[in-house]
Design a protein around this motif. Structure first.
Motif, PDB file in Angstrom:
ATOM      1  N   ALA A   1       0.846  -1.191   0.000  1.00 15.96           N
ATOM      2  CA  ALA A   1       0.000   0.000   0.000  1.00 15.96           C
ATOM      3  C   ALA A   1       0.881   1.240   0.000  1.00 15.96           C
ATOM      4  O   ALA A   1       1.958   1.240   0.607  1.00 15.96           O
ATOM      5  CB  ALA A   1      -0.912   0.014   1.227  1.00 15.96           C
ATOM      6  N   PRO A   2       0.466   2.291  -0.697  1.00 12.12           N
ATOM      7  CA  PRO A   2       1.264   3.526  -0.685  1.00 12.12           C
ATOM      8  C   PRO A   2       1.230   4.187   0.686  1.00 12.12           C
ATOM      9  O   PRO A   2       0.306   3.954   1.477  1.00 12.12           O
ATOM     10  CB  PRO A   2       0.570   4.389  -1.743  1.00 12.12           C
ATOM     11  CG  PRO A   2      -0.842   3.887  -1.777  1.00 12.12           C
ATOM     12  CD  PRO A   2      -0.751   2.410  -1.517  1.00 12.12           C
ATOM     13  N   LEU A   3       2.241   4.986   0.960  1.00 14.30           N
ATOM     14  CA  LEU A   3       2.234   5.747   2.205  1.00 14.30           C
ATOM     15  C   LEU A   3       1.083   6.742   2.179  1.00 14.30           C
ATOM     16  O   LEU A   3       0.682   7.212   1.108  1.00 14.30           O
ATOM     17  CB  LEU A   3       3.560   6.490   2.387  1.00 14.30           C
ATOM     18  CG  LEU A   3       4.784   5.628   2.697  1.00 14.30           C
ATOM     19  CD1 LEU A   3       6.038   6.494   2.739  1.00 14.30           C
ATOM     20  CD2 LEU A   3       4.610   4.883   4.015  1.00 14.30           C
ATOM     21  N   PRO A   4       0.520   7.059   3.318  1.00 15.45           N
ATOM     22  CA  PRO A   4      -0.615   7.991   3.343  1.00 15.45           C
ATOM     23  C   PRO A   4      -0.219   9.385   2.865  1.00 15.45           C
ATOM     24  O   PRO A   4       0.904   9.843   3.108  1.00 15.45           O
ATOM     25  CB  PRO A   4      -1.025   8.011   4.821  1.00 15.45           C
ATOM     26  CG  PRO A   4       0.219   7.614   5.566  1.00 15.45           C
ATOM     27  CD  PRO A   4       0.909   6.623   4.676  1.00 15.45           C
ATOM     28  N   THR A   5      -1.132  10.030   2.158  1.00 11.79           N
ATOM     29  CA  THR A   5      -0.878  11.397   1.698  1.00 11.79           C
ATOM     30  C   THR A   5      -1.095  12.408   2.815  1.00 11.79           C
ATOM     31  O   THR A   5      -0.661  13.558   2.710  1.00 11.79           O
ATOM     32  CB  THR A   5      -1.798  11.735   0.519  1.00 11.79           C
ATOM     33  OG1 THR A   5      -3.176  11.502   0.889  1.00 11.79           O
ATOM     34  CG2 THR A   5      -1.470  10.864  -0.686  1.00 11.79           C
ATOM     35  N   SER A   6      -1.781  11.979   3.845  1.00 16.70           N
ATOM     36  CA  SER A   6      -1.926  12.815   5.041  1.00 16.70           C
ATOM     37  C   SER A   6      -1.945  11.890   6.245  1.00 16.70           C
ATOM     38  O   SER A   6      -2.516  10.800   6.193  1.00 16.70           O
ATOM     39  CB  SER A   6      -3.214  13.648   4.994  1.00 16.70           C
ATOM     40  OG  SER A   6      -4.349  12.805   4.954  1.00 16.70           O
ATOM     41  N   SER A   7      -1.286  12.314   7.310  1.00 18.36           N
ATOM     42  CA  SER A   7      -1.181  11.442   8.470  1.00 18.36           C
ATOM     43  C   SER A   7      -0.952  12.272   9.717  1.00 18.36           C
ATOM     44  O   SER A   7      -0.273  13.305   9.688  1.00 18.36           O
ATOM     45  CB  SER A   7      -0.013  10.458   8.284  1.00 18.36           C
ATOM     46  OG  SER A   7       0.189   9.700   9.445  1.00 18.36           O
ATOM     47  N   ARG A   8      -1.552  11.804  10.820  1.00 19.90           N
ATOM     48  CA  ARG A   8      -1.327  12.492  12.098  1.00 19.90           C
ATOM     49  C   ARG A   8       0.061  12.200  12.639  1.00 19.90           C
ATOM     50  O   ARG A   8       0.561  12.928  13.494  1.00 19.90           O
ATOM     51  CB  ARG A   8      -2.385  12.037  13.110  1.00 19.90           C
ATOM     52  CG  ARG A   8      -3.782  12.583  12.835  1.00 19.90           C
ATOM     53  CD  ARG A   8      -4.775  12.125  13.863  1.00 19.90           C
ATOM     54  NE  ARG A   8      -4.962  10.677  13.813  1.00 19.90           N
ATOM     55  CZ  ARG A   8      -5.774   9.999  14.629  1.00 19.90           C
ATOM     56  NH1 ARG A   8      -6.439  10.639  15.569  1.00 19.90           N
ATOM     57  NH2 ARG A   8      -5.901   8.700  14.513  1.00 19.90           N
ATOM     58  N   LYS A   9       0.700  11.134  12.107  1.00 21.45           N
ATOM     59  CA  LYS A   9       2.059  10.803  12.503  1.00 21.45           C
ATOM     60  C   LYS A   9       3.040  11.245  11.421  1.00 21.45           C
ATOM     61  O   LYS A   9       2.762  11.113  10.228  1.00 21.45           O
ATOM     62  CB  LYS A   9       2.207   9.291  12.720  1.00 21.45           C
ATOM     63  CG  LYS A   9       1.553   8.789  13.991  1.00 21.45           C
ATOM     64  CD  LYS A   9       1.943   7.334  14.237  1.00 21.45           C
ATOM     65  CE  LYS A   9       1.416   6.851  15.580  1.00 21.45           C
ATOM     66  NZ  LYS A   9       1.858   5.450  15.864  1.00 21.45           N
ATOM     67  N   ALA A  10       4.152  11.769  11.849  1.00 19.91           N
ATOM     68  CA  ALA A  10       5.203  12.113  10.901  1.00 19.91           C
ATOM     69  C   ALA A  10       5.835  10.832  10.360  1.00 19.91           C
ATOM     70  O   ALA A  10       5.958   9.846  11.078  1.00 19.91           O
ATOM     71  CB  ALA A  10       6.257  12.978  11.580  1.00 19.91           C
ATOM     72  N   ILE A  11       6.214  10.857   9.091  1.00 22.98           N
ATOM     73  CA  ILE A  11       6.864   9.714   8.457  1.00 22.98           C
ATOM     74  C   ILE A  11       8.380   9.922   8.517  1.00 22.98           C
ATOM     75  O   ILE A  11       8.907  10.857   7.928  1.00 22.98           O
ATOM     76  CB  ILE A  11       6.417   9.556   6.991  1.00 22.98           C
ATOM     77  CG1 ILE A  11       4.898   9.402   6.913  1.00 22.98           C
ATOM     78  CG2 ILE A  11       7.132   8.380   6.350  1.00 22.98           C
ATOM     79  CD1 ILE A  11       4.358   8.163   7.584  1.00 22.98           C
ATOM     80  N   MET A  12       9.062   9.053   9.249  1.00 25.50           N
ATOM     81  CA  MET A  12      10.516   9.128   9.357  1.00 25.50           C
ATOM     82  C   MET A  12      11.141   7.958   8.609  1.00 25.50           C
ATOM     83  O   MET A  12      10.913   6.803   8.950  1.00 25.50           O
ATOM     84  CB  MET A  12      10.951   9.097  10.824  1.00 25.50           C
ATOM     85  CG  MET A  12      12.472   8.961  11.007  1.00 25.50           C
ATOM     86  SD  MET A  12      12.960   8.760  12.737  1.00 25.50           S
ATOM     87  CE  MET A  12      12.886  10.469  13.280  1.00 25.50           C
ATOM     88  N   LEU A  13      11.918   8.256   7.574  1.00 22.15           N
ATOM     89  CA  LEU A  13      12.614   7.201   6.844  1.00 22.15           C
ATOM     90  C   LEU A  13      13.916   6.851   7.547  1.00 22.15           C
ATOM     91  O   LEU A  13      14.734   7.730   7.834  1.00 22.15           O
ATOM     92  CB  LEU A  13      12.903   7.636   5.403  1.00 22.15           C
ATOM     93  CG  LEU A  13      11.698   7.739   4.455  1.00 22.15           C
ATOM     94  CD1 LEU A  13      12.175   7.853   3.008  1.00 22.15           C
ATOM     95  CD2 LEU A  13      10.755   6.558   4.602  1.00 22.15           C
ATOM     96  N   VAL A  14      14.085   5.556   7.839  1.00 23.86           N
ATOM     97  CA  VAL A  14      15.294   5.056   8.469  1.00 23.86           C
ATOM     98  C   VAL A  14      15.876   3.960   7.576  1.00 23.86           C
ATOM     99  O   VAL A  14      15.181   3.399   6.728  1.00 23.86           O
ATOM    100  CB  VAL A  14      15.006   4.504   9.880  1.00 23.86           C
ATOM    101  CG1 VAL A  14      14.496   5.597  10.798  1.00 23.86           C
ATOM    102  CG2 VAL A  14      13.999   3.350   9.822  1.00 23.86           C
ATOM    103  N   GLY A  15      17.144   3.660   7.783  1.00 23.03           N
ATOM    104  CA  GLY A  15      17.754   2.604   6.982  1.00 23.03           C
ATOM    105  C   GLY A  15      19.269   2.688   6.993  1.00 23.03           C
ATOM    106  O   GLY A  15      19.864   3.620   7.549  1.00 23.03           O
ATOM    107  N   ALA A  16      19.868   1.710   6.363  1.00 22.90           N
ATOM    108  CA  ALA A  16      21.325   1.641   6.302  1.00 22.90           C
ATOM    109  C   ALA A  16      21.880   2.740   5.400  1.00 22.90           C
ATOM    110  O   ALA A  16      21.147   3.304   4.569  1.00 22.90           O
ATOM    111  CB  ALA A  16      21.756   0.265   5.784  1.00 22.90           C
ATOM    112  N   PRO A  17      23.153   3.083   5.518  1.00 19.76           N
ATOM    113  CA  PRO A  17      23.749   4.092   4.637  1.00 19.76           C
ATOM    114  C   PRO A  17      23.619   3.692   3.166  1.00 19.76           C
ATOM    115  O   PRO A  17      23.793   2.526   2.808  1.00 19.76           O
ATOM    116  CB  PRO A  17      25.227   4.099   5.072  1.00 19.76           C
ATOM    117  CG  PRO A  17      25.209   3.620   6.490  1.00 19.76           C
ATOM    118  CD  PRO A  17      24.111   2.604   6.550  1.00 19.76           C
ATOM    119  N   GLY A  18      23.270   4.667   2.340  1.00 20.28           N
ATOM    120  CA  GLY A  18      23.149   4.411   0.912  1.00 20.28           C
ATOM    121  C   GLY A  18      21.845   3.774   0.487  1.00 20.28           C
ATOM    122  O   GLY A  18      21.714   3.345  -0.670  1.00 20.28           O
ATOM    123  N   ALA A  19      20.870   3.703   1.387  1.00 19.83           N
ATOM    124  CA  ALA A  19      19.596   3.058   1.045  1.00 19.83           C
ATOM    125  C   ALA A  19      18.697   3.936   0.181  1.00 19.83           C
ATOM    126  O   ALA A  19      17.693   3.457  -0.353  1.00 19.83           O
ATOM    127  CB  ALA A  19      18.851   2.664   2.322  1.00 19.83           C
TER     128      ALA A  19
END
Length: 297
Positions: free
Chosen positions: A144-162
């Motif tokens: 499913a796509p990420l929500p276009t609006s959300s009460r929670k902030a979307i934080m992208l995490v991951g390994a270096p170079g991801a």
């Protein structure tokens, strides 16, 4: 190739079942603990041969009628093989399983994942291996796509170079094109060019780029941008095998109402990807975005 799954209390018992049923030539495809380690499951395979032994002894009563199963030739024309039972559905499923097994072994898919995919693909009844695999993946995993609006902030995490920074830029661009009020925050303030790379995109989009070095600064910024429909947070690359690095990103994720989402590069070793995903799951990650799909097989 014929595949069969065996269940037993111990690995020794399971292996004995494999030898008794398939013989010494059987190849172990996958093993897995079941019932919390109280039992094991072993999937084994053996190459099928066209010739099978005649189950009737040479002195069998010739006047006695042998059972006739589904055969293409008549008993009169092929009496020796008239006992063979041809199960077209089982043969078809075996062909699909063989093809999918080859594909997943080539991509080093983890055993437990492969077992689930093979079982689900076989149940679909789809005659094409690729379509059966796609249906199995769609059934087992939620896309499913990420929500276009959300009460929670979307934080992208991951390994270096991801590809987190570029993905943040793409998500921000998509939001702007759809007239969504988006705020962008970066915590990647140490890496050389980390801020400048994302700022080049936000400048084109005419979005101010907010910067936070600590958990407290991030919490303050989140309070300032509460009125936005979508809040995107970029982070520095995190080593999933470094406890200190994981603790750093965990503190940031705890700065407010934030959902951490894992950015994972496609096309890398499956076992390593699984380890990375399990590490970030400890931070509360429940969703993942695959990056660099265009260069993955």
């Amino acid at each position: 190739m014929r595949l069969k799954t065996f269940y037993a209390k111990t690995m020794t018992e399971a292996m004995q079942q494999v030898r008794d049923t398939l013989g010494d030539e059987a190849v172990i495809i996958a093993t897995r603990d079941e019932n919390g380690g109280k039992s094991v499951r072993v999937t084994a395979a053996i190459e099928q041969t066209d010739s099978l032994p005649d189950p009737y002894p040479s002195d069998y009563e010739t006047s006695r009628k042998r059972p006739n199963f589904e055969v293409k030739s008549t008993p009169a024309s092929n009496e020796k093989n008239s006992w063979h039972q041809y199960d077209e559905e089982e043969e078809f499923e075996g062909q699909i399983t063989d093809q999918l097994t080859d594909i997943m072994l080539r991509h080093v898919v983890p055993n437990d994942v492969m077992d689930n995919l093979l079982a689900t693909a076989a149940m679909t009844g789809i005659p094409n291996a690729e379509d059966a695999l796609a249906a199995a993946i769609d059934h087992l995993y939620n896309f499913a796509p990420l929500p276009t609006s959300s009460r929670k902030a979307i934080m992208l995490v991951g390994a270096p170079g991801a590809g987190k920074t570029l993905m943040i830029a793409k998500l921000a661009t998509q939001a702007v094109m759809n007239d969504i009020n988006v705020a962008v925050i970066t915590t990647d303030t140490v890496r050389a060019g980390g801020v400048e790379q994302l700022q080049a995109f936000t400048k084109i989009l005419k979005i101010p780029l907010q910067k936070a070095k600590t958990r407290e600064e991030l919490n303050s910024l989140l309070n300032q941008v509460q009125g936005h429909d979508l809040i995107l947070i970029d982070t520095a690359g995190t080593n999933p095998h470094d406890p200190d690095d994981m603790a750093r990103v965990a503190r940031l994720a705890d700065a407010g109402s934030i959902e951490p989402v894992l950015a994972m590069t496609a096309g890398v070793d499956a076992e390593e990807s699984g380890e990375i995903a399990r590490s970030f799951a400890l931070l509360g990650v429940r969703r993942m975005i695959c990056t660099r799909m265009d260069i993955a097989r």
